[in-house]
Design an enzyme around this catalytic site. Structure first.
Site, PDB file in Angstrom:
ATOM      1  N   TYR A   1      34.759 -34.827  68.136  1.00  0.00           N
ATOM      2  CA  TYR A   1      35.880 -35.046  67.200  1.00  0.00           C
ATOM      3  C   TYR A   1      35.706 -36.134  66.550  1.00  0.00           C
ATOM      4  O   TYR A   1      35.286 -37.203  67.018  1.00  0.00           O
ATOM      5  CB  TYR A   1      37.053 -34.963  68.301  1.00  0.00           C
TER       6      TYR A   1
ATOM      7  N   ASP B   1      29.856 -41.783  64.957  1.00  0.00           N
ATOM      8  CA  ASP B   1      31.263 -41.861  64.924  1.00  0.00           C
ATOM      9  C   ASP B   1      31.627 -42.673  66.228  1.00  0.00           C
ATOM     10  O   ASP B   1      31.247 -42.275  67.260  1.00  0.00           O
ATOM     11  CB  ASP B   1      32.072 -40.784  65.049  1.00  0.00           C
TER      12      ASP B   1
ATOM     13  N   LYS C   1      40.089 -47.721  67.199  1.00  0.00           N
ATOM     14  CA  LYS C   1      40.793 -47.942  68.544  1.00  0.00           C
ATOM     15  C   LYS C   1      40.546 -49.382  69.041  1.00  0.00           C
ATOM     16  O   LYS C   1      41.335 -49.934  68.616  1.00  0.00           O
ATOM     17  CB  LYS C   1      40.141 -46.814  69.189  1.00  0.00           C
TER      18      LYS C   1
HETATM   19  C1  PLP Z   1      40.252 -41.000  68.052  1.00  0.00           C
HETATM   20  C2  PLP Z   1      38.961 -40.542  67.593  1.00  0.00           C
HETATM   21  C3  PLP Z   1      38.911 -40.370  66.036  1.00  0.00           C
HETATM   22  C4  PLP Z   1      40.215 -40.352  65.091  1.00  0.00           C
HETATM   23  O1  PLP Z   1      40.737 -41.747  65.120  1.00  0.00           O
HETATM   24  P1  PLP Z   1      42.392 -41.886  64.687  1.00  0.00           P
HETATM   25  O2  PLP Z   1      42.706 -43.101  64.804  1.00  0.00           O
HETATM   26  O3  PLP Z   1      43.056 -40.773  65.818  1.00  0.00           O
HETATM   27  O4  PLP Z   1      42.455 -41.057  63.405  1.00  0.00           O
HETATM   28  C5  PLP Z   1      37.805 -40.123  65.241  1.00  0.00           C
HETATM   29  N1  PLP Z   1      36.650 -40.016  66.068  1.00  0.00           N
HETATM   30  C6  PLP Z   1      36.672 -40.212  67.513  1.00  0.00           C
HETATM   31  C7  PLP Z   1      35.228 -40.279  68.099  1.00  0.00           C
HETATM   32  C8  PLP Z   1      37.585 -40.624  68.078  1.00  0.00           C
HETATM   33  O5  PLP Z   1      37.503 -40.775  69.407  1.00  0.00           O
END
Ligand code: PLP
Length: 425
Positions: A144, A239, A267
């Protein structure tokens, strides 16, 4: 356990907010029942509007790594607040944040801040496409990357939980340039790169996929991604929105020993405020406006409150040997889960890396999304609700990872052990 006020709020919310929530997994659709509404959060605990307290293994989906409302973060926020909430011109905290990120990750020579993880991965893709002058990208099943159009293809938790692997509203033309491959499958990846590697702009992945539960990468698979992207001139994007500054100071890439071209963050670097960031090789990053032709911007990017909270959180983590301590807490917690599983004789898969873990209701060892899908969702539902009734909040979906913070200690592990004994029996 009473949930009267939460239920009232949810009813009201349903009238004015689609599904009653501002992010879908919060709605408890995968486990049934109504979500509880938080009144406050402190340390390892969430407190709901009905006066119940829960040991929190969601940690606001990763960011609160010191525990909720930690003193360093609150202190930094109070100070920053007095100086103003947004400037619209550059401020010193943005420079400090950039320095901290670049000093922590050798692969990141330059970095730009934005407001969410979604923005970060979206910007990485545009930059990679601008830089390579190619359109096609490769992503992996179960990974994701936020709700970016081109990346909402077999994207893990939210979509899996709701039973719609792709979102409506994404133009076919946009999805057509996204090639989705099984994670940890070297042969499938090799085949695509051999056939069309010179048309690929970017390969994007969560180095440790943590949005379909928790999947651990095969080191040789990651090495192949690095050598093949280099050979074909494609941009390798890690990511690290989830893993960055959670698994190690240098993120998953430090642990796995792979240097991506670009990385996305979010995060933990925001200390609980809305934030994202992306960075990497200077020769690629310099394609961004105002230096280069790839446009990317944000009214509130580098916001002083978010920078202050993030910097305070990172500083505290580094100073207090945070990652080693989190590993210790993680190992202790793994013991709690493994002995509870042994006692009740339930064959379940348990994955953990540092302060992230997932209990899967399947015997299948977990290597990819297909393995994840063998989980018994009804068993997960029961487990979730018994845990909650016994004051332990795990994510309301089998396809989400649990998180630990530095505030989780022996008392919380004991509460967890007691809840587990009931939930697994
Ligand atoms: C949470 C997350 C996102 C998206 O971040 P948001 O701040 O919710 O837009 C993208 N990549 C990974 C791996 C994530 O865990």
């Amino acid at each position: 356990m009473q949930h009267t006020k939460s239920n009232e709020l949810f009813e009201q919310a349903l009238k004015r907010i689609p599904g009653g929530v501002n992010s879908p997994v919060r709605a408890f659709r995968a486990v049934g029942g109504n979500p509880f509404f938080a009144q406050s959060a402190k340390g390892a605990y969430l407190h709901d509007v009905d006066g119940n307290a829960y040991v929190d293994y969601v940690c606001t989906w990763g960011p609160s790594i010191l525990g909720h409302a930690s003193e360093p973060v609150l202190g930094a926020l109070r100070k920053a607040l007095e100086a103003g909430t947004s400037f619209g011109v550059p401020g010193p905290l943005e420079v400090e944040m950039a320095e901290r990120i670049c000093q922590s990750l050798p692969s990141v020579e330059k970095v730009r801040m934005c407001n969410s993880g979604t923005e970060a991965t979206m910007s990485c893709l545009r930059l990679a496409r601008g830089y390579t002058k190619r359109d096609r990208i490769i992503k992996f099943e179960g990974c994701y990357h936020g709700h970016v159009d081109a990346l909402l293809v077999k994207a893990g938790s939210g979509a899996l939980t709701l039973g719609c692997p792709d979102s409506a509203g994404i133009p076919a033309a946009v999805a057509a340039d996204t090639i989705c491959l099984p994670f940890n499958d070297a042969a499938a990846f090799q085949k695509v790169m051999t056939e069309m590697g010179d048309t690929i702009a970017a390969v994007i992945l969560e180095p440790v996929p943590a949005n379909a539960g928790l999947i651990l990468p095969d080191p040789d698979f990651l090495k192949l991604l690095r050598t093949e992207t280099t050979r074909c001139g494609a941009v390798l994007i890690f990511d690290e929105v989830m893993t960055g500054f959670r698994l190690a100071r240098g993120g998953a890439q430090e642990i796995l020993g792979i240097k991506p071209d670009l990385s996305a963050f979010g995060k933990v670097i925001g200390g609980g405020l809305p934030v994202g960031g992306f960075g990497g090789r200077a020769d690629i990053m310099d394609w961004l406006a105002p230096l280069g032709p790839v446009y990317q911007a944000g009214t509130l990017s580098g916001n002083p409150l978010a920078m202050a909270a993030g910097i305070a959180q990172l500083e505290t983590l580094f100073k207090e040997d945070g990652f080693a301590r989190l590993e210790k807490i993680g190992a202790a917690l793994e013991n709690v889960f493994q002995s509870a599983l042994k006692k009740c004789g339930r064959p379940c898969s348990f994955t953990r890396i540092g302060s992230m873990f997932c209990l899967y209701f399947t015997e299948q060892p977990i290597r990819n999304l297909e393995d994840v899908k063998t989980a018994d969702l009804e068993a997960f539902r029961k487990y979730f609700h018994v845990m909650l009734e016994n004051n332990v909040y795990v994510p309301p979906s089998q396809f989400e990872t649990c998180f630990l913070s530095l505030a989780h200690g022996e008392v919380e592990l004991e509460i967890t052990a007691k809840a587990l004994a009931k939930a697994l029996s």
